[in-house]
Motif scaffolding. Structure first.
Motif, short mmCIF file in Angstrom:
data_model
loop_
_atom_site.label_atom_id
_atom_site.label_comp_id
_atom_site.label_asym_id
_atom_site.label_seq_id
_atom_site.Cartn_x
_atom_site.Cartn_y
_atom_site.Cartn_z
N ALA A 180 0.77 -1.43 -0.01
CA ALA A 180 -0.06 -0.25 0.26
C ALA A 180 0.97 0.85 0.05
CB ALA A 180 -0.44 -0.12 1.09
N PRO A 181 -0.45 2.27 -0.76
CA PRO A 181 1.39 3.06 -0.94
C PRO A 181 0.97 3.38 0.47
CG PRO A 181 -0.05 3.58 -2.56
CD PRO A 181 -0.40 1.93 -1.76
N GLY A 182 3.07 4.53 1.17
CA GLY A 182 2.75 5.02 2.14
C GLY A 182 4.38 5.31 2.29
N ARG A 183 3.91 4.97 3.69
CA ARG A 183 5.78 6.30 4.12
C ARG A 183 6.88 5.45 4.98
NH1 ARG A 183 2.35 9.71 8.67
NH2 ARG A 183 4.93 10.61 8.88
N ILE A 184 7.04 3.64 4.80
CA ILE A 184 8.30 3.25 5.02
C ILE A 184 8.46 2.60 4.33
CG2 ILE A 184 8.63 1.48 6.73
CD1 ILE A 184 7.35 4.19 8.05
N GLY A 185 10.43 2.90 3.77
CA GLY A 185 11.17 2.17 2.84
C GLY A 185 11.81 1.28 4.05
N ILE A 186 11.76 -0.20 2.70
CA ILE A 186 12.25 -1.30 3.77
C ILE A 186 13.22 -1.52 2.56
CG2 ILE A 186 11.66 -3.48 3.99
CD1 ILE A 186 8.50 -2.28 4.10
N ILE A 187 14.64 -2.67 3.58
CA ILE A 187 15.75 -2.64 2.65
C ILE A 187 16.25 -4.29 4.02
CG2 ILE A 187 18.05 -2.22 2.34
CD1 ILE A 187 17.87 0.76 3.69
N ILE A 212 13.91 -1.74 -1.13
CA ILE A 212 14.97 -2.32 -2.55
C ILE A 212 15.47 -3.77 -1.53
CG2 ILE A 212 17.23 -1.99 -3.24
CD1 ILE A 212 16.82 1.08 -2.11
N GLY A 213 15.48 -5.20 -2.58
CA GLY A 213 15.40 -6.50 -1.77
C GLY A 213 16.54 -6.06 -2.75
N VAL A 214 17.43 -5.78 -1.41
CA VAL A 214 19.04 -6.85 -2.09
C VAL A 214 19.74 -7.62 -2.02
CG1 VAL A 214 19.83 -4.03 -0.44
CG2 VAL A 214 20.14 -6.80 0.39
N GLY A 215 18.71 -8.06 -1.73
CA GLY A 215 18.88 -10.50 -2.00
C GLY A 215 20.01 -11.30 -0.78
N GLY A 216 19.85 -12.18 -0.77
CA GLY A 216 21.25 -12.85 0.10
C GLY A 216 21.94 -13.36 -0.98
N ASP A 217 22.38 -13.22 -1.70
CA ASP A 217 23.27 -13.73 -2.64
C ASP A 217 24.72 -13.48 -2.29
OD1 ASP A 217 24.03 -14.64 -5.51
OD2 ASP A 217 25.76 -13.28 -5.53
N ALA A 241 12.92 0.23 8.03
CA ALA A 241 13.24 -1.02 7.88
C ALA A 241 14.41 -1.86 7.33
CB ALA A 241 11.65 -1.62 7.77
N ILE A 242 15.22 -2.46 8.26
CA ILE A 242 16.00 -2.52 7.16
C ILE A 242 16.55 -4.19 8.69
CG2 ILE A 242 17.97 -1.80 9.81
CD1 ILE A 242 19.93 -2.12 7.48
N ILE A 243 16.48 -4.95 6.90
CA ILE A 243 16.57 -6.57 7.55
C ILE A 243 18.16 -7.04 6.67
CG2 ILE A 243 15.42 -8.60 7.15
CD1 ILE A 243 12.94 -6.71 6.31
#
Length: 696
Positions: A180-187, A212-217, A241-243
């Motif tokens: 949903a369009p909003g305010r949280i950036g996710i990496i 941004i899905g940086v990926g598991g490589d 949010a950083i994962i």
């Protein structure tokens, strides 16, 4: 000295030779100039490479419906139309005629490096590679190219892609109903953990800006720190949010950046984080290609501590991101309008009874998918120590033998520096307590990165000798070190290794190898048909039977040792599987295994996963934790029901299904009449599983 080694870098296969059109004299900093290319939105013009393929067609159609501006695609040797859009035979022609801002690469892993290189040569601003299992040395070559230019930015590989919920631009295969369009950036390194985070922020009324899905490589084209730089200046992003997960030092690099950001920013954006992999089993790859801790790399605890130290609010499960970020935004005065988005994107938590779907058996199509998964399964190949010694002797007549107890042991090797995205020499003087293992403190290990195409220079050899505290008088030990590194380099390039570590001692001015552990990239063989001769060296007797059986079905299964571990886990996605084990532990439970069904799990895969889990006599309850992205909730439900019917399960099963087709899956479970415990929330499901594990 390294002229011969440079010839070795032209690994067998046409896609591995370096292109002469790329310069090799520009600085490593040029690639940073491409970071603005990550700012996608409604303006972004997208093409697909492999446009007419099945998966590309499906994802392109969904993205177009959602609002993404896809303008055409590329299929080699073809010209015409597809989905009403132009198809061109080369990326350069597509660049000239369609003027794209980004390309999504949907080709097989064996072709992906060539496709990425073609996109870089055509100067496409953003290149998104979603493929898993691209051979490591192919990616090392790609990164050596990326560092010489300032036009193209890479996202991936082994990633779901990048998506702007605000701009309705999806380049990848993310599950659109969650957004949903909003305010949280996710990496995020993990796709499934990012989907859970998206759902959590949607339910909290926050929505998402840029994800941004940086990926598991092992070698991502964009890392966590770089993605943070983009979200810092993104006007649509109010919080981040950083994962992260085990593998590499990216989370420490991100923490260092955040510390600097907080020092210079007047009103820094709130940041919450999660790191998966507290359950890591050393020596195993935990699902993702890059989810393993190499010599001298920090573990999950160290990464969590580093992020906490710089003010990141850490959570132990992605479902908590929404509430935590909402509270952080309120606390810093950004609470206005928090409940204006996300209300209808996922529906209410209790929504579950809609269509009735009958139980179906896996047909021919599902069996075909299963066969594809078997071919795609990748594992790193480690050799026995005597085989490693034989390779060393053949490469350069190295002095190898057993340790006599005389002389200080040191660690030397070649590995991957994930921060610089390049190979490196690893060196450490070993303390007595660490001499029997490679589990060394981060600060004890020094890395000496070198250019993939050139090898280490002479000055680096001198610095390595100094760090290892070798005798420099007469230079005999240094020359011996130089010859040994040359032998390791030959093996590294010719055999496509990802990790070569040896223990050495200095005796009478010469170096003797007294221990060795070599790891090779199995993707080189299974994706590209290279290094077949290494397969004959595989010690099948030394591999765990259950893990080997799982691999044949495209499942990653790792048994976790300990008699008190009684909860069998079945999860889709490596990041979510690691986090499930971690979060169960935080709640007082003990998982008996790590099991990742993969992103393309089928009903048959689920049944086979149950069979693997039930081999373990410790298991008292099975916890199925699914968040559907590519995996469909109703398909998982059918697999669970099939397992009950065909395996005569004698242990209780707790099922949590969220994400794609969650309502259908939940209804199938609810209407099945089987003794299943179905839940929406993770905490409730985990509590029930723990309760049953203690009472069964």
């Amino acid at each position: 000295m390294y002229r011969t080694i440079r010839r070795c870098r032209q690994i067998t296969g046409k896609n591995t030779r370096l292109s002469r059109r790329f310069a090799t004299t520009t600085t490593l900093h040029d690639y940073a100039e491409t970071l603005p290319n990550l700012r996608i939105g409604s303006h972004t013009r997208v093409i697909f490479q492999g446009f007419t393929g099945k998966q590309a067609t499906a994802d392109a159609r969904d993205s177009i419906t959602w609002g993404t501006k896809i303008v055409g695609g590329v299929t080699p040797g073809r010209t015409g139309e597809h989905l009403g859009l132009p198809v061109l035979p080369t990326v350069r022609q597509a660049m000239e005629q369609l003027q794209p801002d980004a390309t999504a690469i949907y080709v097989a892993a064996r072709q992906a490096a060539g496709a990425i290189e073609e996109a870089i040569a055509a100067e496409v601003p953003l290149v998104v590679a979603v493929a898993e299992h691209i051979p490591l040395h192919d990616m090392l070559r790609i990164h050596s190219i990326l560092k010489t230019q300032s036009k193209s930015r890479l996202v991936g590989p082994n990633a779901p892609g990048i998506i702007s919920a605000v701009g309705r631009c999806r380049i990848g295969f993310q599950p659109l109903p969650c957004f949903a369009p909003g305010r949280i950036g996710i990496i995020a390194k993990s796709g499934t953990l990012s989907y859970e985070t998206v759902a959590s922020t949607t339910r909290a009324g926050l929505g998402q800006s840029l994800c941004i899905g940086v990926g598991g490589d092992i070698l991502p084209g964009t890392d966590l720190r770089e993605a943070l730089q983009v979200l810092e200046s993104d006007p649509d992003t109010d919080a981040i949010a950083i994962i992260g997960e085990i593998g590499g030092t990216g989370e420490l690099d991100a923490a260092a950046w955040i510390k600097d950001y907080h020092a210079r920013a007047k009103t820094p954006k709130p940041i919450a984080g999660l790191v998966a992999g507290l359950c890591e089993v050393r020596g195993h790859v935990m699902g993702h290609a890059g989810a393993f801790t190499s010599v001298g790399e920090p573990d999950a605890k160290a990464k969590i501590a580093a992020l906490e130290d710089v003010g990141v609010t850490m959570v132990n499960h992605p479902s908590k991101f929404g509430a935590v970020l909402k509270a952080r935004l309120h606390a810093c005065g950004h609470g206005r309008g928090l409940d204006e988005v996300g209300g209808n994107a996922l529906g209410k938590a209790g929504q579950r009874r809609r269509l009735h779907t009958v139980l179906r058996r896996p047909g021919q199509r599902e069996h075909q998918r299963q066969q594809e998964r078997e071919r795609e399964q990748r594992r790193h190949l480690h050799l026995a120590e005597d085989q490693c010694m034989d390779l060393l002797r053949a490469a350069g007549q190295a002095n190898c033998g057993s340790y006599s107890g005389h002389g200080d042991r040191r660690l030397l090797g070649i590995g991957i520096d994930r921060s610089t995205r390049s190979p490196c020499i690893i060196a450490a003087p070993l303390a007595a307590a660490a001499a029997a293992s490679d589990d060394l403190p981060v600060q004890a290990v020094k890395r000496f990165p070198f250019d993939f195409r050139r090898g280490p220079d002479e000055l680096a050899i001198e610095r390595i000798a100094g760090h290892l505290q070798l005798t420099t008088k007469g230079n005999a030990a240094v020359e011996s070190l130089r010859q040994l590194i040359k032998s390791l380099m030959t093996i590294f390039y010719e055999r496509e290794a990802f990790s070569l570590t040896i223990h050495i001692v200095e005796r009478l001015g010469a170096i003797k190898v007294v221990g060795a552990r070599f790891g090779f990239d199995d993707a080189a063989f299974r994706s590209a048909g290279r290094q077949g001769h290494l397969q004959s060296l595989r010690d099948l007797a030394g591999e765990d039977e259950a893990e080997a059986q799982a691999a044949k079905s495209g499942i990653v299964y790792i048994k976790l040792e300990g008699e008190s571990k009684t909860i069998g886990t079945l999860v889709n996605g490596a990041g979510l599987a690691m986090n499930t084990v971690d979060a169960l532990g935080d709640a007082g439970g003990r998982a008996a295994n790590f099991l990742d069904t993969g992103g393309k799990a089928t009903s048959l895969t689920i049944k086979e996963s149950f069979e693997l889990i039930l081999r373990d006599p410790r298991v008292r309850v099975i916890f199925v934790n699914i968040f559907g992205g590519l995996t469909l909730g109703d398909m998982i439900a059918r697999g669970v029901m099939m397992a009950f019917e065909e395996l005569s399960l004698a242990v209780p099963v707790v099922v949590r299904i969220r994400g794609t087709n969650e309502a259908k899956g939940q209804k199938l479970i609810a209407d099945s009449g089987l003794p299943l415990f179905a839940f929406d929330g993770f905490e409730e499901a985990a509590s029930k599983a723990i309760e049953l594990s203690r009472s069964s």
